[in-house]
Design a protein around this motif. Structure first.
Motif, mmCIF file in Angstrom:
data_model
loop_
_atom_site.group_PDB
_atom_site.id
_atom_site.type_symbol
_atom_site.label_atom_id
_atom_site.label_comp_id
_atom_site.label_asym_id
_atom_site.label_seq_id
_atom_site.Cartn_x
_atom_site.Cartn_y
_atom_site.Cartn_z
ATOM 1 N N PRO A 53 4.204 -8.639 -12.538
ATOM 2 C CA PRO A 53 3.046 -7.785 -13.322
ATOM 3 C C PRO A 53 1.724 -7.653 -12.913
ATOM 4 N N ASP A 54 1.109 -8.845 -12.173
ATOM 5 C CA ASP A 54 -0.284 -8.777 -11.747
ATOM 6 C C ASP A 54 -0.305 -8.277 -10.064
ATOM 7 N N ILE A 55 0.789 -7.759 -9.639
ATOM 8 C CA ILE A 55 0.529 -7.470 -8.143
ATOM 9 C C ILE A 55 -0.475 -6.519 -8.122
ATOM 10 N N LEU A 56 -1.186 -6.376 -6.974
ATOM 11 C CA LEU A 56 -2.061 -5.509 -6.607
ATOM 12 C C LEU A 56 -1.554 -4.443 -5.488
ATOM 13 N N PHE A 57 -1.801 -3.214 -5.679
ATOM 14 C CA PHE A 57 -1.379 -2.316 -4.787
ATOM 15 C C PHE A 57 -2.379 -1.279 -4.596
ATOM 16 N N GLY A 58 -2.455 -0.875 -3.312
ATOM 17 C CA GLY A 58 -3.469 0.317 -2.975
ATOM 18 C C GLY A 58 -2.773 1.563 -2.729
ATOM 19 N N ILE A 59 -3.507 2.534 -3.305
ATOM 20 C CA ILE A 59 -3.043 4.177 -3.236
ATOM 21 C C ILE A 59 -3.915 4.738 -2.332
ATOM 22 N N PHE A 60 -3.490 5.202 -0.983
ATOM 23 C CA PHE A 60 -4.570 5.854 -0.135
ATOM 24 C C PHE A 60 -4.083 7.211 0.170
ATOM 25 N N ASP A 61 -4.110 7.957 -1.075
ATOM 26 C CA ASP A 61 -3.729 9.420 -1.054
ATOM 27 C C ASP A 61 -4.439 10.182 -0.297
ATOM 28 N N SER A 62 -5.946 9.588 -0.206
ATOM 29 C CA SER A 62 -6.684 10.698 0.571
ATOM 30 C C SER A 62 -6.712 10.597 2.125
ATOM 31 N N LEU A 63 -5.883 9.668 2.691
ATOM 32 C CA LEU A 63 -5.661 9.690 4.038
ATOM 33 C C LEU A 63 -4.498 10.745 4.652
ATOM 34 N N GLY B 221 0.783 -1.224 -0.171
ATOM 35 C CA GLY B 221 -0.150 0.009 -0.029
ATOM 36 C C GLY B 221 0.940 1.100 -0.048
ATOM 37 N N LEU B 222 0.512 2.407 -0.732
ATOM 38 C CA LEU B 222 1.247 3.599 -0.822
ATOM 39 C C LEU B 222 0.413 4.592 0.063
ATOM 40 N N PHE B 223 1.417 5.241 0.862
ATOM 41 C CA PHE B 223 0.683 6.394 1.766
ATOM 42 C C PHE B 223 1.587 7.928 1.572
ATOM 43 N N LYS B 224 0.723 8.881 1.746
ATOM 44 C CA LYS B 224 1.508 10.128 1.524
ATOM 45 C C LYS B 224 2.513 10.274 2.559
ATOM 46 N N MET B 225 3.624 10.788 2.009
ATOM 47 C CA MET B 225 4.875 11.347 2.649
ATOM 48 C C MET B 225 5.089 12.860 2.306
ATOM 49 N N LEU B 226 5.052 13.760 3.334
ATOM 50 C CA LEU B 226 5.658 15.031 3.220
ATOM 51 C C LEU B 226 7.183 15.376 3.223
ATOM 52 N N SER B 227 7.647 16.107 2.659
ATOM 53 C CA SER B 227 8.950 16.634 2.804
ATOM 54 C C SER B 227 9.139 17.961 3.340
ATOM 55 N N CYS C 46 6.477 13.918 -2.545
ATOM 56 C CA CYS C 46 6.832 12.517 -2.396
ATOM 57 C C CYS C 46 6.134 11.356 -3.017
ATOM 58 N N LEU C 47 4.713 11.609 -2.927
ATOM 59 C CA LEU C 47 3.919 10.434 -3.442
ATOM 60 C C LEU C 47 3.200 11.177 -4.636
ATOM 61 N N ARG C 48 3.540 10.720 -5.850
ATOM 62 C CA ARG C 48 3.082 11.552 -7.114
ATOM 63 C C ARG C 48 2.249 10.579 -8.023
ATOM 64 N N VAL C 49 1.288 10.219 -7.275
ATOM 65 C CA VAL C 49 0.274 9.168 -8.207
ATOM 66 C C VAL C 49 -1.078 9.606 -8.198
ATOM 67 N N PHE C 50 -1.063 11.036 -8.103
ATOM 68 C CA PHE C 50 -2.617 11.552 -8.248
ATOM 69 C C PHE C 50 -2.878 11.718 -9.749
ATOM 70 N N PRO C 51 -4.375 12.168 -9.699
ATOM 71 C CA PRO C 51 -4.942 12.601 -11.442
ATOM 72 C C PRO C 51 -3.754 13.556 -11.859
ATOM 73 N N GLY C 52 -3.478 13.547 -13.001
ATOM 74 C CA GLY C 52 -2.632 14.355 -13.803
ATOM 75 C C GLY C 52 -1.401 13.899 -14.075
ATOM 76 N N TYR C 53 -0.939 12.912 -13.264
ATOM 77 C CA TYR C 53 0.500 12.091 -13.523
ATOM 78 C C TYR C 53 -0.055 10.743 -14.082
ATOM 79 N N SER C 54 0.870 10.286 -14.926
ATOM 80 C CA SER C 54 0.691 9.145 -15.621
ATOM 81 C C SER C 54 0.658 8.078 -14.794
#
Length: 340
Positions: free
Chosen positions: A199-209, A121-127, A139-147
């Motif tokens: 290639p089939d690994i599932l991961f979660g993007i918890f950028d709303s937390l 799972g991916l969680f927000k990190m601030l610098s 630090c976590l650039r997986v939001f809308p607008g990014y590929s």
């Protein structure tokens, strides 16, 4: 709600980190989720880092110190040693100057336990510089607008997340260690290795937390880019990284789709680092340019532009002509579509 209270292993490479390691370990000690172990892997520190870590081992048995007693040095070797000693169901990598919010482990374990199909799972990190109040979300650039093509972005060295953003199921990474031949780009290579091999690994993007980990930036880290030895390590690592993945793509037909992104990485390497700095890796870089042309990664136009541009930037006389350097750089970026 967390029912099973799984153990979380936290792995921290440590080298001369006396300035911040106490702050990092205190943030772990203050976690509201208490089922954790912290593996501090020392890489031959010559300051007071180890003695500070030993204080925490005496204070709380969940802290453990591991002394790296084999070469090579580096964060990758330390993390591999930490993983091999980890007992947790989950695993988090921290650097010695990161620190956690008190709710970090509880938040991450809750989400992973609620989503048992996820490999990580991916969680927000601030610098931030100076004060936590100045933190920025970079630090976590997986939001809308990014590929969403994360593999291609890692290949271009445009990392969509950094090492402390994920929490891993430990069994996912037990056989996918860090490449100890890389002095830099170890994290990029590690994440790329996971995505390519699973290639089939599932991961979660918890950028709303809420962000739950912080990365401290210091002025001296900026100044490292004025250090030619530091820059040499970056160039050496990028040459190794590009060559490694070109060979992988050429050997595996299904991965050939990523060659344009490796080409972009190569061109960026030449454009960025030979423009302003002399290095000890001229021959290796020119060999990489030539082999990339021979392997079909570069076409004829791209190859000759790179060769001419490289000579222009490195030549004592022409390096004094910024207009000429600018012309070749513009041609490269436009002609070969760097942002592929």
């Amino acid at each position: 709600m967390i029912i099973s209270n799984p153990l979380v292993s936290i792995v921290i490479p440590l080298f001369n980190g006396e300035k911040y390691i106490r702050f990092t370990l205190e943030s772990i000690l203050k976690q509201s989720y208490t089922f954790w172990e912290c593996l501090i892997v020392d890489d031959g520190s010559t300051d007071h880092s180890v003695s500070i870590a030993e204080e925490y081992v005496r204070k709380d048995g969940r802290f453990k110190i591991i002394i790296r007693n084999r070469l090579p040095k580096g964060g990758g070797s330390c993390r591999n040693l930490g993983v091999s000693n980890a007992k947790g169901k989950y695993l988090i990598f921290l650097d010695a100057d990161d620190f956690l919010e008190p709710f970090c482990l509880k938040q991450r374990v809750r989400e992973m336990e609620s989503n048992p199909d996820l490999g990580f799972g991916l969680f927000k990190m601030l610098s931030y510089y100076g004060s936590k109040e100045n933190a920025i979300d970079d630090c976590l650039r997986v939001f809308p607008g990014y590929s969403a093509n994360y593999i291609s972005r890692f290949i271009k060295a445009d990392s969509p997340w950094v090492i402390s953003c994920p929490i891993w199921r430990t069994d996912v990474i037990n056989d996918k260690p860090f490449d100890i031949n890389l002095a830099r780009l170890q994290d990029t290579d590690f994440h790329l290795n996971i995505l390519l091999n699973y290639p089939d690994i599932l991961f979660g993007i918890f950028d709303s937390l809420p962000a739950d980990v912080y990365y401290r930036k210091e002025q001296e880290s900026r100044n490292r880019y004025k250090d030619h030895k530091f820059l040499d390590r970056i160039i050496e690592s990028r040459i190794y990284f590009i060559k490694k993945y070109i060979n992988l793509c050429l050997a595996t037909e299904s991965k050939a789709q990523f060659l344009p992104y490796l080409k972009a990485n190569l061109i960026d390497l030449v454009a960025r680092h030979t423009l302003a700095h002399n290095t000890s890796h001229d021959e290796k870089l020119q060999q990489l340019i030539s082999s990339s042309y021979q392997d079909g990664v570069l076409n004829g136009t791209e190859y000759y532009l790179l060769k001419i541009s490289y000579f222009t930037w490195k030549n004592t006389f022409t390096s004094k002509l910024p207009l000429l350097k600018g012309v070749f750089r513009t041609l490269l970026y436009k002609r070969v579509k760097l942002n592929a």
